[in-house]
Each structure stands twice: as C-alpha cells, then as structure tokens.
Design an enzyme around this catalytic site. Structure first.
Site, short mmCIF file in Angstrom:
data_model
loop_
_atom_site.label_atom_id
_atom_site.label_comp_id
_atom_site.label_asym_id
_atom_site.label_seq_id
_atom_site.Cartn_x
_atom_site.Cartn_y
_atom_site.Cartn_z
N HIS A 252 0.83 -1.21 0.00
CA HIS A 252 0.00 0.00 0.00
C HIS A 252 0.86 1.25 0.00
O HIS A 252 1.93 1.30 0.59
CB HIS A 252 -1.06 -0.01 1.10
CG HIS A 252 -0.56 0.03 2.50
ND1 HIS A 252 -0.20 1.19 3.13
CD2 HIS A 252 -0.40 -0.97 3.42
CE1 HIS A 252 0.16 0.90 4.39
NE2 HIS A 252 0.06 -0.39 4.59
N GLU B 23 -5.20 2.25 2.41
CA GLU B 23 -5.27 0.99 3.16
C GLU B 23 -5.49 1.24 4.64
O GLU B 23 -6.32 0.60 5.29
CB GLU B 23 -3.96 0.19 2.96
CG GLU B 23 -3.96 -1.21 3.58
CD GLU B 23 -3.52 -1.27 5.03
OE1 GLU B 23 -3.76 -2.30 5.68
OE2 GLU B 23 -2.96 -0.28 5.55
ZN LIG Z 1 0.40 -1.55 6.32
ZN LIG Z 2 -0.41 0.18 8.85
#
Ligand SMILES: [Zn+2]
Ligand SMILES: [Zn+2]
Ligand SMILES: [Zn+2]
Ligand SMILES: [Zn+2]
Lengths: 452, 452
Positions: B269, B316
C-alpha cells in the site's frame, strides 16, 4: 602520609567487612527504586524554576524526614525560568513534510508565524564558525555533526559544544534560525533537548532561534539536500522566559559521631528536563545516593565518624545554578569537605572508580577501590569531574570521585521524553547503591583523607 | 490434478534454475531500497486522501514508467479524509503532568478546551464492554491491555480489537473520553496510532474522543492509579473530517507472453499514517514487490507466461478502501487472478511461506516452497490472509499466499513517527526481493495453478 600506609591501615579488615556487609544489604534494599518510582510518578517532569520543581522539593523534604535523616532543609535560590512553547519545523519545498524537533533550552523565539529560509548544512560547528560574518543572511543553518556512542560518556563533551555554540555562530553568520543534529545516540524520533549556555550567563551575545532534530530527521535532511535542489524550511519556536523564579537545593544529613564538621558530600540533581519524567536523569541519582545513605544509617550500630551530607541540587540542567549556590552558601565549610561526588549518569552498572585527589593519596583510593572490585568496579584515572554539580566545590579544592556508570545506552534516553521509569533496571540500580554505600561508609569512617 | 504431479513437473529443473538465478540477482539489486528511499524522502508521510498521497501516486506513476513497466495507470476513487489536530492529555490531579498520546484514526473531537474526568481503568476491552450502560457517566476510561510480542504478528489481531472498539464501548458506558494502551510493543514514548473502524463504515454507532497512550505513559497511569486517590485527567483532541477526498490505486504490469489474461497480483500500500514516513509500513512493500518484478522484467529473455500485475493500494490504513475499489473495479477479472499477495509487514527477513489454496494444490505450494528454502524460508500453514489488501479478492475466491516477514520488531515502529528509513536493513530488504522474485516468476511461468 598515606603513601607510607599499608592498605590494611587505611581500610582495616573490620571496616572492609562492614563495607562488604553494607553492600550486600544494599543489593537487597529497595529504597532507591522506591524513591525514583515515587519521584517520577508523583512529580514527573520538574524543570528548574517551575511549580513542579517546587513540588519536588517538598516531596524531597517529606521523604528525607520520613527516612530518618537529620537537618533536612531547603536552601532556596532564584533562577531565570525558560519554558518551551510551540515547536514546529517543516520542509516547505521541494518535499513538504513535517520534521521532529525539540527547542534548545535558552533559545530565543521566532515570530509566531515562524521563520523561513533555505537550509545550509555544515558537517561541524567549526565549519559554521569559519564562515564569513553575515554571509548566511536569511538562511537556516544545520550542524549535522554525529555524536559517538561511548561507554564512558566522552562522546558527550565533544557533541555538547555544538548545542552550546550553534545559535550564536549562526547569528554571527546572519542566519535566521539554527538546527543541530541531536546530542544523542538514539534512532528514535525524539530530539534531545538541553541547555545552550548557562541560563545565568549574562555575557552571552545575540543568537537565533534554535532546535535539535532527531537523528532520523537529520538523516532525512541530509538525503533531501543530496537532491541538489534548494531545500526550504520553516521553523516556529515560541519559548518564553521570566527573569526570576524560585529554585533551591535540598539537604539532609547523617551527623558524624566523632568529626561532625567533616563532610562527605553525595549529591544528585532534583530538577529534570521538561519532556521525560527524569528517571535516568536524574531520579536514579536521587535514589542511589539516598538509598546508600539510608543503608548506612539503618545498618550500623553507630553513625560513621564523619557527617554524610546528601544534597539534591536544583536547577542543574539549566546551568549548574544549584551547584553554584551550594558552593557559595557553604564556601567557609568547603575546606572540611573530605570528598564530593554526584550520581548523574543514569542507572546502569558502575564499572569504574575515578578520582581527583592528591597524588600522594592515591593509595587511599586504591584501598577503597579494592573493596569495590567484587561489585565489578575497576580502577580508573585521577581526572574525575565528580559529576556536574561538583564543578564549583572541585574548583574550590574539594577532592572528588566518580563512581562511573556504564553510559553505553544513556544518551539514547538523555533529555528526551523516553527518560522514564521503565528504563531503570532495579538490579542494576541496586549495584549502584551497593557501591555508594561501601564507598561512602569507608570515607566517612576512615582516618585518612584525600588531600596532601 | 496437482496431487498426481511430481514436484519436478510443477517446477521444472530449468524453472528452478531460473528462479534461483533471479533470487541471486535480486540479492544484489538496489531497486527496492532506492524506491523506499525515494518515497520516504521525497514524499514522506502520505495519509489517505491528502495532497501528499496524491503526490505519492504521481511519484509512483513516474517511477513505474521509468522502470519500464507497461499499462501504468491510476484507478481513482474517493475516501473520507480524517486529519488529526491538537492532541493533548494531562493528569490534572493529584500528580499534574503531561502524557504522550496519539489520536486514533476516526476519533471524534473534544470541545476545544478538552474534556476532564476521573480515570477508570479496565484490564481488557471485554471488561469495559461488561459494564452497565451509562454507569461511567463523566469518566474517562482507560483500557490497559498489553500487546504480546510475537514473530508472526499474531499478537496484533487480539490487540487491535481494543483500538477498534474502545471508543464505542466507552460511549455506551457514558464516558466522555477513552484512552487505550498503544497497540504496539515498544518502550519508547510515541503512542501508536491506527484506525478505529473503517472510515467508510457508515454503520458505526456513536463514540467518544479516543487516543492511544505510549507504553511508558500507560505504565505511569497504572502506577498513579495504584495510589488510591481519584486520578483526574484532561483530554483535548481536535481532529477534523471531510466527507470526500481523492485517493486511488496505482497499477503497473509485465504483460504475460502466453496467457496475458491470467494475473499474478502482487501488492503493497502506498498510503501511510501521518506521523512516520511510512518506511516499514509500507514503503518497504512498495520497494519489495516492485524490485522483484523489475528483476524478472530485466533478467529474462522473454516475459513469463502470465501477466504480473503490481498494485500500490491507496487508503489501506483507514480501512482497506483501495482494496475494495480494486476488487470492485476488477470483479469480472478475478477468476483469472491466479494468486494474490501483498507485502505489508515490514522489511525484516521472510521466514515462512503460508498459503490459502485448494488442499489438492498443496503440492504446487510445496514445489515452490522448496525453491524458497535456501533463502531461509520454511513451510507454513494454509490459512494465509495474503495481506490486508487481499481481503476482498480473497473473499471473492482468489488464492492467496503470504511470504511472511519476521515481525518481532515490527510493532516497535508500526504507526509511530519512528517508522523511518533508517529502520530498514538493505540486506534484509534484498532477501525479501529475492523471495518475491523467485515466487512470482514461478507462479507466472508454471502451467499449474492453485484452484481445484
Ligand atoms: Zn500496512
Ligand atoms: Zn499500517
Ligand atoms: Zn543530569
Ligand atoms: Zn541532564
């Protein structure tokens, strides 16, 4: 003269036995830990001149009386008060992001909106000091000098010059602000604070607002500068000062049974920086010297011959203000100070016994040092400072010693919010108390001293 | 069926040799480190929905194109934006002192002057949830549940419930604020932030302002509470929210030479929390998956049979918003996803190879796992999550694997300002790249797959 004495005449077998017994008792005693637990929990941060430092003095008087010490008193003095305000630094271009800093003690303030300028990096204080006056007009300077991790703390002396001098050198160069890589050895993101020049030093010239950067932030600036684009920073610091605030030293004694006028001075400092709770700096010292004296007081049939004086110095961090007040208030008594020592280097194990005594009296130190050997403490040099608060009494001729703690990790915590109780290992702290108890008892009981 | 195949038929000697060569090359390659260095230096913190996350997407597109990837594009989506403001906590009585906290992601704000109340401590979330509704009117609650350090990260799953639920349980009980002991394992004084419930979750009930305390501060509160006096706290949090802000996933590919529609999905991410520079979480992952794909792209005469798709997920941290957007945008393609995996557990060495594949295809995993053994990676279980951003594709039936990093130190840094580049060991990072390169090549090249 000591030079002619056998060790067993300086420290008799009976004295040695008593010292060893006190040390063994100290290893099981929790007074030191209980004190630092209480001080760091119930008072917490206690910056010189604040109401919190005043509460710490009251705490100290109460504890010292409860423990059974005599002549418990506060010797008050005044100190200028400096307190941090907003502290903010950010890269504004080309890579906008915040940086983690801490204002250096004594720093002047920026305007409320901060100062902004291109960053100019120097590998050392000397390199900054070498630039032409006025040649850094409008810049923010950055002294990116790394501190070396050492066991004996010798890396600090070099690094601390950078903290003391950068803001003044930056002003001479015409800069609008100054940053230093923290005087510290940690890789966490808390920058290490600390005083620039002594808060009582009225001779200092003009300076610029200055702060320390954490090591990761200093690394970040070095990388960002390597991109060969001008790096622009904004720095906002709004500390405030007040000319006079109350401080004081707290004193307690075990009066000597034969030579009460002769003083064995053991100290620590009660004040701390404002961000941690002052556990390793210097709650530990408060616990160690008090715990040692308590073990002596409680486990001997009679007090030692000489007076044991415990001093909690105030306003150490901002420039040894309590140390100076003590030396002045007790100037006529200093010739009766047999020895002075301060515990102010954390709570890791003591590994070395340093002195600063007459050459001719080194056999006395040797006789005492032999008693400390089983605690894992080896002989050191005869160039001890005795600890920061011993500066003025040492300069007045009082012999000093240093029971030197292992400082390997000390500057990971020193002057950061991370200086908290959980960093103290009770078993290591007890080794300190044992060493102090043995040393203090022997010096208070022996007929010898450390002067020519 | 794979169950009937010999390992040498799944991974041919030639494929094995190629995989080993790619791994050896990866161990010398610096693409991964260079990327995380660049991302953490030139972008720094990149919270979901912020302008910094947008700059990170532009950075990613530029880098991926420069590296030679195909079909580089951004798949945009929107996300609510939450940003921290003032965060302040202090004991007001009987031991006035500041505490170190961090606002939990998604927390509501206090009034500007804060809320004040007596502290009530609970040993666990369950204990708080068990109190009668309304019975803690006016109190500030404190859930003092310790997270266990583990190598496989299993301590996190338990601890994170406390982060997710405390503010809601506190509201039910009538409290005015909530504190939790950080979801983390460090002894430094930075509290660990993190999202409460997913920022897109519209079903959440009312909550109170909530923050995490560093471990030393949680210890301090526990000690202060042990004094048997009411402990009064003030908590001030002024986060702000905005209903919609831009985010997006960044995608790049190495098109397959024979089966371009079949996808080997490797992700990380791109967003990070706002206080560190997102080095171990998850700049490392960005570097690892990209570095691995780059090694494959540059060191084979021809691309592997299947398409290798690199995805940098956005948003995320605030609740897998990019993961959901990806699964929705690619729903019709998911049946062609041969496997999915995300690197989002730091940069320490990979030590275990976990899968979640059809039982019948475990011999395929075994054949691949044997190639990973020389890198110090042992076989694991068949209950892999594949990484947080694999949640929705996994739920849609895509097989996933986890190349599990050693997480022993991960939660010392996780979601704190200390998550910075200096915490990444380039040699350990390279081992990750080597493992990913070997794994990804084999899956993209083999004729087998992981489904029944
Ligand atoms: Zn992470
Ligand atoms: Zn994290
Ligand atoms: Zn000190
Ligand atoms: Zn200090």
């Amino acid at each position: 003269p000591a030079a002619g004495l056998a060790e067993a005449e300086i420290v008799t077998p009976k004295m040695r036995q008593t010292a060893e017994k006190l040390a063994a008792t100290a290893l099981q005693d929790t007074t030191a830990y209980d004190l630092v637990e209480s001080l760091t929990t119930e008072i917490g941060p206690r910056l010189a001149g604040t109401e919190a430092e005043a509460r710490a003095r009251d705490w100290a008087v109460k504890k010292l009386k409860q423990l059974g010490f005599k002549n418990v008193r506060i010797e008050p003095f005044e100190v200028p008060l400096w307190q941090r305000g907003v502290e903010k630094a950010e890269i504004t271009s080309p890579f906008p992001q915040p940086l983690y800093i801490t204002t250096l003690g004594g720093s002047v303030a920026t305007p409320p909106e901060g100062v902004e300028g291109d960053l100019v990096s120097f590998p050392s204080l000397a390199a900054l000091q070498a630039v032409r006056a006025g040649s850094l007009r409008g810049k923010i300077v950055f002294v990116d000098q790394v501190m070396t991790r050492t066991q004996d703390g010798s890396g600090y002396g070099v690094a601390v010059q950078k903290r003391r001098e950068t803001a003044f050198a930056a002003h001479k160069a015409g800069a609008v602000g100054a940053l230093i890589r923290s005087v510290g050895t940690s890789s966490h993101r808390f920058a290490h604070t600390g005083q620039m020049k002594a808060i009582t030093d009225t001779s200092v010239g003009p300076s610029v607002p200055s702060a320390a950067l954490s090591a990761p932030d200093a690394d970040q600036l070095a990388r960002a500068l390597s991109r060969d684009e001008p790096l622009r920073l904004r720095l906002t610091l709004t500390p405030q000062t007040q000319a006079r605030a109350p401080s004081g030293n707290v004193i307690a004694e075990i009066p000597g049974r034969e030579r009460p006028d002769e003083i064995v001075l053991i100290g620590a400092h009660l004040d701390s920086w404002d961000q941690g709770t002052g556990a390793v700096d210097d709650g530990a010292g408060v616990g160690i010297v008090t715990g040692a004296a308590k073990v002596i007081m409680d486990n001997l049939r009679r007090a030692p011959k000489r007076t044991i004086r415990v001093v909690y110095f105030g306003a150490e961090e901002v420039g040894l203000v309590g140390a100076k007040a003590y030396a002045e208030a007790h100037s006529r008594e200093l010739e009766n100070h047999i020895v002075g020592t301060e515990s102010d280097f954390g709570a890791d194990k003591i590994w070395r016994f340093d002195t600063r005594i007459a050459e001719a009296k080194l056999p006395v130190a040797k006789a005492i040092g032999d008693v400390l050997l089983p605690l894992g403490i080896g002989p050191g040099n005869n160039e001890a400072s005795g600890g920061p608060d011993m500066k003025y009494v040492r300069e007045a001729g009082v012999p000093v010693v240093t029971l030197l703690q292992n400082g390997w990790d000390y500057f990971d915590l020193h002057h950061t919010p991370n200086d908290t109780l959980d960093k103290i290992d009770p078993a290591k702290l007890a080794q300190n108390v044992a060493a102090y108890a043995a040393f203090v008892y022997l010096v208070a009981e022996m007929d010898e001293d450390f002067r020519e």
